[in-house]
Scaffold this motif. Structure first.
Motif, PDB file in Angstrom:
ATOM      1  N   ARG A  10      71.399 -69.566 -11.243  1.00 57.82           N
ATOM      2  CA  ARG A  10      71.424 -68.966  -9.829  1.00 57.82           C
ATOM      3  C   ARG A  10      69.839 -69.147  -9.419  1.00 57.82           C
ATOM      4  O   ARG A  10      69.886 -69.495  -8.021  1.00 57.82           O
ATOM      5  N   SER A  11      68.983 -69.070 -10.262  1.00 51.60           N
ATOM      6  CA  SER A  11      67.684 -69.202  -9.589  1.00 51.60           C
ATOM      7  C   SER A  11      67.513 -70.709  -9.171  1.00 51.60           C
ATOM      8  O   SER A  11      66.597 -70.821  -8.313  1.00 51.60           O
ATOM      9  N   LEU A  12      68.154 -71.659  -9.838  1.00 52.18           N
ATOM     10  CA  LEU A  12      67.982 -72.752  -9.096  1.00 52.18           C
ATOM     11  C   LEU A  12      68.639 -73.056  -8.095  1.00 52.18           C
ATOM     12  O   LEU A  12      68.182 -73.732  -7.267  1.00 52.18           O
ATOM     13  N   GLN A  13      69.665 -72.408  -7.743  1.00 49.99           N
ATOM     14  CA  GLN A  13      70.348 -72.491  -6.429  1.00 49.99           C
ATOM     15  C   GLN A  13      69.297 -71.860  -5.291  1.00 49.99           C
ATOM     16  O   GLN A  13      69.044 -72.381  -4.253  1.00 49.99           O
ATOM     17  N   VAL A  14      68.720 -70.717  -5.637  1.00 52.09           N
ATOM     18  CA  VAL A  14      67.609 -70.162  -4.869  1.00 52.09           C
ATOM     19  C   VAL A  14      66.559 -70.882  -4.466  1.00 52.09           C
ATOM     20  O   VAL A  14      66.105 -71.143  -3.162  1.00 52.09           O
ATOM     21  N   VAL A  15      65.957 -71.829  -5.572  1.00 49.93           N
ATOM     22  CA  VAL A  15      64.964 -72.704  -5.347  1.00 49.93           C
ATOM     23  C   VAL A  15      65.382 -73.778  -4.433  1.00 49.93           C
ATOM     24  O   VAL A  15      64.633 -73.923  -3.633  1.00 49.93           O
ATOM     25  N   ALA A  16      66.251 -74.222  -4.624  1.00 50.09           N
ATOM     26  CA  ALA A  16      67.149 -75.418  -3.805  1.00 50.09           C
ATOM     27  C   ALA A  16      66.896 -74.768  -2.332  1.00 50.09           C
ATOM     28  O   ALA A  16      66.548 -75.658  -1.535  1.00 50.09           O
ATOM     29  N   PHE A  17      67.703 -73.627  -1.930  1.00 48.91           N
ATOM     30  CA  PHE A  17      67.624 -72.854  -0.731  1.00 48.91           C
ATOM     31  C   PHE A  17      66.187 -72.981  -0.111  1.00 48.91           C
ATOM     32  O   PHE A  17      66.077 -73.229   1.018  1.00 48.91           O
ATOM     33  N   LEU A  18      65.186 -72.307  -0.909  1.00 53.15           N
ATOM     34  CA  LEU A  18      63.966 -72.271  -0.555  1.00 53.15           C
ATOM     35  C   LEU A  18      63.224 -73.351  -0.284  1.00 53.15           C
ATOM     36  O   LEU A  18      62.314 -73.550   0.989  1.00 53.15           O
ATOM     37  N   ARG A  19      63.549 -74.474  -1.143  1.00 51.55           N
ATOM     38  CA  ARG A  19      62.762 -75.697  -0.765  1.00 51.55           C
ATOM     39  C   ARG A  19      63.289 -76.411   0.459  1.00 51.55           C
ATOM     40  O   ARG A  19      62.717 -76.974   1.232  1.00 51.55           O
ATOM     41  N   GLU A  20      64.620 -76.142   0.800  1.00 54.09           N
ATOM     42  CA  GLU A  20      65.447 -76.740   2.115  1.00 54.09           C
ATOM     43  C   GLU A  20      64.916 -75.667   3.315  1.00 54.09           C
ATOM     44  O   GLU A  20      64.655 -76.295   4.229  1.00 54.09           O
ATOM     45  N   ALA A  21      64.383 -74.504   2.889  1.00 55.01           N
ATOM     46  CA  ALA A  21      63.740 -73.567   3.892  1.00 55.01           C
ATOM     47  C   ALA A  21      62.292 -73.846   4.304  1.00 55.01           C
ATOM     48  O   ALA A  21      61.590 -73.380   5.190  1.00 55.01           O
ATOM     49  N   GLY A  22      61.549 -74.950   3.403  1.00 53.03           N
ATOM     50  CA  GLY A  22      60.267 -75.364   3.806  1.00 53.03           C
ATOM     51  C   GLY A  22      59.392 -74.837   2.820  1.00 53.03           C
ATOM     52  O   GLY A  22      58.282 -75.132   2.856  1.00 53.03           O
ATOM     53  N   PHE A  23      59.656 -74.199   1.603  1.00 54.59           N
ATOM     54  CA  PHE A  23      58.650 -73.854   0.737  1.00 54.59           C
ATOM     55  C   PHE A  23      58.605 -74.927  -0.318  1.00 54.59           C
ATOM     56  O   PHE A  23      59.445 -75.677  -0.738  1.00 54.59           O
ATOM     57  N   GLU A  24      57.234 -75.253  -0.565  1.00 54.15           N
ATOM     58  CA  GLU A  24      57.144 -76.656  -1.282  1.00 54.15           C
ATOM     59  C   GLU A  24      56.999 -76.089  -2.914  1.00 54.15           C
ATOM     60  O   GLU A  24      57.207 -76.877  -3.808  1.00 54.15           O
ATOM     61  N   ASP A  25      56.072 -75.082  -3.137  1.00 49.59           N
ATOM     62  CA  ASP A  25      55.821 -74.584  -4.576  1.00 49.59           C
ATOM     63  C   ASP A  25      56.545 -73.414  -4.901  1.00 49.59           C
ATOM     64  O   ASP A  25      56.034 -72.436  -5.154  1.00 49.59           O
ATOM     65  N   VAL A  26      57.620 -74.012  -5.123  1.00 51.17           N
ATOM     66  CA  VAL A  26      58.827 -73.153  -5.787  1.00 51.17           C
ATOM     67  C   VAL A  26      59.567 -73.537  -6.988  1.00 51.17           C
ATOM     68  O   VAL A  26      59.969 -74.856  -6.881  1.00 51.17           O
ATOM     69  N   LEU A  27      59.684 -72.753  -8.059  1.00 52.98           N
ATOM     70  CA  LEU A  27      60.174 -73.256  -9.459  1.00 52.98           C
ATOM     71  C   LEU A  27      61.136 -72.199 -10.039  1.00 52.98           C
ATOM     72  O   LEU A  27      61.127 -70.873  -9.575  1.00 52.98           O
ATOM     73  N   SER A  28      62.005 -72.714 -10.867  1.00 51.10           N
ATOM     74  CA  SER A  28      63.045 -71.715 -11.473  1.00 51.10           C
ATOM     75  C   SER A  28      62.588 -71.569 -12.969  1.00 51.10           C
ATOM     76  O   SER A  28      62.165 -72.312 -13.436  1.00 51.10           O
ATOM     77  N   ALA A  29      62.769 -70.219 -13.297  1.00 47.83           N
ATOM     78  CA  ALA A  29      62.470 -70.012 -14.835  1.00 47.83           C
ATOM     79  C   ALA A  29      63.404 -70.604 -15.612  1.00 47.83           C
ATOM     80  O   ALA A  29      64.505 -69.927 -15.682  1.00 47.83           O
ATOM     81  N   ALA A  30      63.192 -71.321 -16.404  1.00 48.32           N
ATOM     82  CA  ALA A  30      64.170 -72.139 -17.308  1.00 48.32           C
ATOM     83  C   ALA A  30      64.601 -71.233 -18.216  1.00 48.32           C
ATOM     84  O   ALA A  30      63.958 -70.459 -18.973  1.00 48.32           O
ATOM     85  N   GLY A  31      65.951 -71.046 -18.294  1.00 47.60           N
ATOM     86  CA  GLY A  31      66.722 -70.178 -19.178  1.00 47.60           C
ATOM     87  C   GLY A  31      66.968 -68.709 -18.837  1.00 47.60           C
ATOM     88  O   GLY A  31      67.390 -67.995 -19.507  1.00 47.60           O
ATOM     89  N   GLY A  32      66.172 -68.392 -17.588  1.00 48.02           N
ATOM     90  CA  GLY A  32      66.160 -67.158 -17.140  1.00 48.02           C
ATOM     91  C   GLY A  32      65.584 -65.872 -18.021  1.00 48.02           C
ATOM     92  O   GLY A  32      64.808 -66.490 -18.858  1.00 48.02           O
ATOM     93  N   ILE A  33      65.915 -64.675 -17.926  1.00 45.39           N
ATOM     94  CA  ILE A  33      65.312 -63.630 -18.239  1.00 45.39           C
ATOM     95  C   ILE A  33      65.899 -63.650 -19.779  1.00 45.39           C
ATOM     96  O   ILE A  33      65.200 -63.150 -20.788  1.00 45.39           O
ATOM     97  N   ASP A  34      66.970 -64.335 -20.132  1.00 45.60           N
ATOM     98  CA  ASP A  34      67.496 -64.494 -21.289  1.00 45.60           C
ATOM     99  C   ASP A  34      66.559 -65.193 -22.311  1.00 45.60           C
ATOM    100  O   ASP A  34      66.140 -64.712 -23.462  1.00 45.60           O
ATOM    101  N   ARG A  35      66.136 -66.293 -21.977  1.00 47.66           N
ATOM    102  CA  ARG A  35      65.263 -66.984 -22.600  1.00 47.66           C
ATOM    103  C   ARG A  35      64.010 -66.419 -22.780  1.00 47.66           C
ATOM    104  O   ARG A  35      63.170 -66.627 -23.634  1.00 47.66           O
ATOM    105  N   TRP A  36      63.497 -65.855 -21.466  1.00 47.22           N
ATOM    106  CA  TRP A  36      62.278 -65.235 -21.622  1.00 47.22           C
ATOM    107  C   TRP A  36      62.310 -64.064 -22.602  1.00 47.22           C
ATOM    108  O   TRP A  36      61.261 -63.897 -23.523  1.00 47.22           O
ATOM    109  N   SER A  37      63.414 -63.461 -22.758  1.00 46.73           N
ATOM    110  CA  SER A  37      63.286 -62.288 -23.981  1.00 46.73           C
ATOM    111  C   SER A  37      63.227 -62.885 -25.205  1.00 46.73           C
ATOM    112  O   SER A  37      62.424 -62.311 -26.347  1.00 46.73           O
ATOM    113  N   LEU A  38      63.979 -64.117 -25.578  1.00 48.75           N
ATOM    114  CA  LEU A  38      63.731 -65.014 -26.809  1.00 48.75           C
ATOM    115  C   LEU A  38      62.310 -65.612 -27.179  1.00 48.75           C
ATOM    116  O   LEU A  38      61.927 -65.447 -28.274  1.00 48.75           O
ATOM    117  N   GLU A  39      61.619 -65.933 -26.073  1.00 52.70           N
ATOM    118  CA  GLU A  39      60.597 -66.775 -26.510  1.00 52.70           C
ATOM    119  C   GLU A  39      59.206 -65.837 -26.035  1.00 52.70           C
ATOM    120  O   GLU A  39      58.222 -66.691 -26.343  1.00 52.70           O
TER     121      GLU A  39
END
Length: 111
Positions: free
Chosen positions: A74-103
């Motif tokens: 979902r975060s990649l979908q939001v990033v795509a939307f924001l980039r289309e809306a003109g945001f340039e410096d926007v990224l998705s957290a790889a693996g989401g909160i699940d990977r954040w919890s692991l790493e």
């Protein structure tokens, strides 16, 4: 595992959040998911509300934005939307909160 060019690794995000000029971290998960697990530094903007909250997000466009969800889809979908809306410096957290919890922060529950 290959990384999408719009993704940032959890460790790099953790480092970035410790800087003097951290990115705005947006959690686009639902209220129910947020009740289970959350990163305290994150601003909660449910995916369904992103469009209506664009003016609020535009206030942060100069500092960079990272979007987080459960596993990174979902975060990649939001990033795509924001980039289309003109945001340039926007990224998705790889693996989401699940990977954040692991790493990065094992105190955050996985679900």
């Amino acid at each position: 595992m290959s990384q999408h060019p719009w993704e940032i690794e959890p460790s790099a995000l953790a480092d970035g959040l410790k800087t003097e000029d951290p990115p705005l971290l947006i959690d686009c998960r639902s209220d129910e998911e947020l009740a289970i697990a959350r990163v305290e530094a994150a601003l909660h903007v449910p995916m369904a509300d992103v469009r209506s909250r664009l003016p609020e997000l535009e206030e942060h466009s100069d500092r960079g934005i990272v979007v987080m969800c459960h596993h990174g889809v979902r975060s990649l979908q939001v990033v795509a939307f924001l980039r289309e809306a003109g945001f340039e410096d926007v990224l998705s957290a790889a693996g989401g909160i699940d990977r954040w919890s692991l790493e990065v922060d094992g105190t955050i529950p996985r679900y």
